[in-house]
Design an enzyme around this catalytic site. Structure first.
Site, PDB file in Angstrom:
ATOM      1  N   CYS A  89      -0.486 -16.949  -4.777  1.00 35.37           N
ATOM      2  CA  CYS A  89       0.364 -16.125  -3.574  1.00 35.37           C
ATOM      3  C   CYS A  89       2.065 -16.222  -3.780  1.00 35.37           C
ATOM      4  CB  CYS A  89       0.094 -16.716  -2.306  1.00 35.37           C
ATOM      5  SG  CYS A  89       0.971 -16.126  -0.804  1.00 35.37           S
ATOM      6  N   CYS A 130       0.650 -20.746   4.549  1.00 38.00           N
ATOM      7  CA  CYS A 130       1.310 -19.666   4.163  1.00 38.00           C
ATOM      8  C   CYS A 130       2.246 -19.187   5.088  1.00 38.00           C
ATOM      9  CB  CYS A 130       0.420 -18.807   3.448  1.00 38.00           C
ATOM     10  SG  CYS A 130       1.213 -17.047   2.809  1.00 38.00           S
ATOM     11  N   ASP A 152      -4.451  26.513   7.295  1.00 39.44           N
ATOM     12  CA  ASP A 152      -4.447  25.962   5.848  1.00 39.44           C
ATOM     13  C   ASP A 152      -5.706  26.128   5.090  1.00 39.44           C
ATOM     14  OD1 ASP A 152      -3.245  25.024   3.536  1.00 39.44           O
ATOM     15  OD2 ASP A 152      -3.074  22.841   4.385  1.00 39.44           O
ATOM     16  N   CYS A 196      -5.088 -14.982  -0.135  1.00 34.37           N
ATOM     17  CA  CYS A 196      -4.220 -15.964  -0.302  1.00 34.37           C
ATOM     18  C   CYS A 196      -4.970 -17.212   0.263  1.00 34.37           C
ATOM     19  CB  CYS A 196      -2.960 -15.749   0.145  1.00 34.37           C
ATOM     20  SG  CYS A 196      -2.112 -17.406   0.279  1.00 34.37           S
ATOM     21  N   LYS A 236      -0.738  28.710  11.495  1.00 36.46           N
ATOM     22  CA  LYS A 236      -0.708  29.005  10.093  1.00 36.46           C
ATOM     23  C   LYS A 236      -1.668  28.053   9.265  1.00 36.46           C
ATOM     24  CE  LYS A 236       1.534  30.088   5.944  1.00 36.46           C
ATOM     25  NZ  LYS A 236       0.767  29.335   4.755  1.00 36.46           N
TER      26      LYS A 236
END
Ligand code: IVH
Length: 703
Positions: free
Chosen positions: A422, A446, A129, A440, A127
């Site tokens: 952060c 971290c 589009d 950061c 089908k």
């Protein structure tokens, strides 16, 4: 307020919303809400009107489909109405014991009962589009083309359709009737859509929302030159002989399509024949699996009873045939609400805003998060907490927020801002000039960056530490065993067992060690072994594993070849780095900064001291070989070698293997089921090689 007036108000609100959506969709070609949301509003209004017949109004959007044609085009009355199709869906969360495909099976059962035939043949088709159109030919010449409109009356877009090269202006061959009406879909192939949008973004124009809008918008241009500049295509899927709605050119649909092909009309190459419900469903699954590789967009498949005499026997209900149905894929766009906007910290510290969403089903999966990419994107979309947004999830791609629904913004919302610190480690978040990402600055301090860095380090294409999954890495960090990737090489069997014990205590689960009645240590043994095994590798894998910003596998490989040893690379200046093939000033800056950072140097020393090693080679400064300086693209699957093998061999001959086709591409090697890259190569006139030609070249150079 009485209940009566509340219901009346609700109906008025729904009608207003649907009318607005219709206008945006049909007249402006600029939809405001996704189709699924539109369907939901329509269903709600239909239910309301059914329960309260006194509310029915002749101008309710439930009484007509679509909107007036836009001014500027002449109306065309279709000699034979253009019908629509009923829809069937697969229920993606059908309760256990129920059939998720019952809508399709019910359709096939109705057909079988109507015909008294077991497992009739269906013509099965993607089908497409795009936009339905009707093309009229008189004495073999194209005389008029019209949009579907409301099914009875459409718009005359002949001038625009004449610019679509896939539509024949004159029929080929012979045997065609004096008057012929061909129906089909005008659509924008994926490659053309991508190229068009890339150009719009470059030139500051407005990109198209999707290929369907691309096709619709292009056909409704008042200036045919504009239409001509758009990459449109056409596939035929139906044929009539006006004025007789029952007249046919063959005894079945598939044979009629073959005739049309002979007269010069393209039809979809994926069209096929299937038997019964099982055959139709197998086709649906096959096309669904191939969907993302097809060069055109589809939103489902269509099943049509193939024999015309059987179609006639079944007839029509209202505006749709009883002999056909559209089996649609779940909608890829849905509306939902943004409950929060959080920051996710990536491996190199990039701070990505992520929308936390009210859970919603998109394309058959529950979506709760969607990426917002970066602060610029949030600003461009102006997404705020509390907003209703449209979320899109296509194929395997990460769900993303497409746009805000401004009409639904609650009062007192605030524009979103990137936080200054952060959320994980409290370090400053900074954004360098000219970079999209804010970062950061905490580095391996971290915990989020450390987790991602170690995960990347251990991943299959980097150090390939088998079995060290995300969960273990997270727990090893949580219990302070890992401060950098180098700490992995200090971990002992006891460390792993202690980590697991602590995690189980924390999570309140019964330790596996107790459940089994003995201490299970195999997994930990395996991990210790896998870590030890990863010590012997190659320089390119090691460089890739370090996670230098912007340095992917291809660059890691180029750097390893160019410098031959880690020390030579670490000593290189930014200027020397830019001499490397494909290393630009930005990447050179990242590489130099990475090796200048004392924390990174410390990790590298620790890794080498732990025994991580590779064989160093003599530097290879220039790409040499018969393909030196030539860019090659691989697409589709090759039969006699994997894509990685083909890439290695081409690179050994000096080629650069790129991921996308451009004018600079020397040639494209197209394997089985090659998709949009092949299309693009054809569009750009880039040379296309098949596997045999590649093999011949490799052989002639002794590889
Ligand atoms: S047959 C009576 N075949 O789907 C049957 N339609 O609601 C008429 N469409 O707007 C349609 N691909 O534009 C048919 N292979 C296909 C199709 C197809 C897309 C669209 C068509 C129409 C809608 C039907």
């Amino acid at each position: 307020m009485t209940q009566q007036t509340a219901v009346a108000r609700q109906a008025t609100t729904l009608r207003g919303a649907i009318d607005d959506a219709n206008y945006r969709y049909y007249v402006l070609d600029d939809p405001s809400i996704p189709d699924a949301e539109y369907d939901r509003l329509m269903r709600e209004l239909e239910a309301l009107e059914a329960a309260h017949p006194e509310l029915a109004a002749p101008d309710s959007p439930t009484r007509h489909v679509g909107a007036r044609p836009a001014s500027g085009f002449v109306e065309v009355r279709h000699a034979i109405p253009m019908l629509s199709l009923s829809n069937a869906f697969t229920d993606t969360d059908a309760p256990d014991g129920t059939d998720p495909d019952h809508e399709v099976r019910d359709f096939v059962r109705r057909v079988e009962q109507g015909l008294g035939v077991h497992e009739p043949e269906f013509a099965v088709e993607p089908k497409l589009d795009g936009l339905a159109i009707s093309l009229r030919y008189e004495n073999g010449l194209f005389v008029q083309g019209a949009t579907r409109g409301d099914g009875s009356t459409g718009e005359d877009v002949t001038a625009n359709l004449r610019t679509v090269k896939a539509i024949p202006l004159k029929l080929r061959g012979d045997g065609w009737p004096a008057v012929l009406e061909v129906r089909g879909e005008v659509f924008m192939p994926r490659a053309g859509f991508d190229a068009y949008n890339a150009r719009m973004l470059r030139e500051g124009g407005k990109p198209l929302a999707n290929p369907r809008n691309g096709a619709a918008g292009s056909l409704r241009q008042l200036d045919p030159h504009v239409t001509a500049s758009r990459p449109l295509a056409f596939y035929a899927y139906g044929v009539n002989l006006p004025p007789d709605p029952d007249a046919v050119i063959a005894d079945r649909h598939s044979a009629a399509m073959a005739k049309l092909r002979g007269w010069g009309f393209p039809t979809c190459p994926q069209n096929a024949i299937a038997r019964g419900a099982d055959g139709c469903l197998a086709y649906f699954r096959k096309i669904g699996a191939a969907r993302n590789d097809l060069p055109y967009g589809i939103d489902g498949v269509v099943y049509k009873v193939d024999r015309y005499d059987q179609q006639r026997e079944l007839g029509f209900v209202a505006r749709a045939p009883r002999w056909a149905i559209a089996h649609k894929f779940p909608a890829e766009e849905q509306a939902t609400v943004v409950e929060a906007i959080d920051i996710q910290i990536g491996r190199t510290g990039a701070a990505t805003p992520v929308a936390r969403l009210k859970p919603v089903q998109v394309a058959g999966v529950t979506v709760t998060n969607a990426t917002l990419h970066n602060a610029d994107q949030v600003a461009r979309l102006d997404v705020r907490v509390g907003d209703s947004v449209i979320v899109r999830r296509a194929g395997d791609v990460i769900p993303e927020v497409v746009r805000v629904i401004p009409e639904r913004r609650p009062a007192h919302t605030e524009p979103w801002k990137m936080p200054a610190h952060c959320p994980i480690c409290g370090s400053a978040i900074e954004r360098e000039e000219g970079e999209a990402a804010a970062r950061c600055t905490g580095g391996l301090v971290c915990a989020a960056q450390r987790r991602e860095a170690i995960r990347h380090f251990a991943s299959r294409r980097a150090m390939d530490i088998d079995g060290l999954g995300e969960r273990y890495i997270e727990d090893l960090i949580a219990f302070d065993y890992l401060h950098s990737p180098a700490d992995l090489y200090k971990l002992t069997l006891d460390d792993f067992l202690a980590m697991k014990r602590r995690a189980e205590e924390r999570d309140g689960v019964i330790p596996e060690t107790v459940k089994a009645g003995k201490i299970a240590t195999k997994w930990a043994d395996n991990l210790v072994d896998a870590i030890a095994a990863s010590k012997a590798g190659t320089l390119e894998r090691f460089l890739y594993a370090l996670g230098i910003p912007e340095v992917g596998e291809a660059t890691a490989k180029t750097l390893a070849r160019h410098f031959g040893s880690l020390d030579a690379l670490m000593r290189a200046s930014e200027a020397e780095l830019t001499e490397v093939n494909d290393v630009g000033p930005i990447m050179a800056g990242h590489i130099a900064a990475f090796f200048a950072e004392p924390r990174n140097r410390k990790v590298i020393v620790a890794l080498r001291n732990a025994g991580v090693h590779w064989k160093e080679t003599a530097p290879q400064r220039k790409a040499e070989g018969p393909l030196a300086g030539r860019v090659v693209v691989l697409t589709g699957s090759l039969l006699s070698l994997t894509r990685d093998e083909a890439k290695d061999k081409l690179e050994a001959l000096g080629a650069k293997v790129a991921g996308s086709v451009s004018r600079n591409t020397a040639f494209v090697v197209a394997g089985e089921s090659a998709g949009s890259k092949l299309e693009k190569a054809e569009a750009l006139g880039v040379e296309i090689w098949d596997e045999a030609r590649l093999l011949a070249l490799l052989k002639s150079h002794g590889t």
